[in-house]
Design a protein around this motif. Sequence first.
Motif, short mmCIF file in Angstrom:
data_model
loop_
_atom_site.label_atom_id
_atom_site.label_comp_id
_atom_site.label_asym_id
_atom_site.label_seq_id
_atom_site.Cartn_x
_atom_site.Cartn_y
_atom_site.Cartn_z
N LYS A 257 -34.40 -18.69 15.70
CA LYS A 257 -33.38 -17.79 15.15
C LYS A 257 -33.56 -16.39 15.72
N CYS B 158 -30.84 -14.51 18.01
CA CYS B 158 -30.25 -13.25 17.58
C CYS B 158 -30.57 -12.11 18.56
N ARG C 217 -26.74 -13.78 20.53
CA ARG C 217 -25.63 -13.37 19.66
C ARG C 217 -26.12 -12.44 18.56
N ASN C 218 -26.32 -11.27 18.84
CA ASN C 218 -26.77 -10.32 17.83
C ASN C 218 -25.71 -10.08 16.76
N ASP C 219 -24.44 -10.29 17.08
CA ASP C 219 -23.38 -10.05 16.13
C ASP C 219 -23.04 -11.26 15.26
N ASP C 220 -23.76 -12.36 15.44
CA ASP C 220 -23.50 -13.58 14.64
C ASP C 220 -23.91 -13.33 13.20
N PRO C 221 -23.11 -13.83 12.22
CA PRO C 221 -23.47 -13.63 10.79
C PRO C 221 -24.84 -14.21 10.41
N ALA C 222 -25.29 -15.20 11.12
CA ALA C 222 -26.61 -15.78 10.82
C ALA C 222 -27.73 -14.82 11.15
N CYS C 223 -27.44 -13.85 11.98
CA CYS C 223 -28.45 -12.89 12.40
C CYS C 223 -28.51 -11.68 11.48
N GLN C 224 -27.63 -11.58 10.55
CA GLN C 224 -27.56 -10.42 9.67
C GLN C 224 -28.60 -10.48 8.59
#
Length: 99
Positions: A84, A88, A92-99
Amino acid sequence: MSVGIKFLMSAFLVAGLLGGCVSSPGLGDTIAARGAAAREVAEDYKRGEKLVALGEKNVSRGETLIDKGQDQIRDGKQLLATAKQDFCTDVRNDDPACQ
């Protein structure tokens, strides 16, 4: 009571007493019965000892499997966290899973 009833009662009483004496087991029969019962108890005891030993062995194996399973869960969680983080950070730093 009538003579007939007294006679029948006496006859049943005598028959019962004699029948009780005749049907009671002899010493040999009693010893044999107790010996058979003792053998059954001894067999049950031996079978119980084997089951206890087998159960203890299974518990030990189970504890080993639990330890291995917990290690695998810990390793899997570490891999998930690393994957993960890599996703991230690198993809994909902007993916919701990375928040």
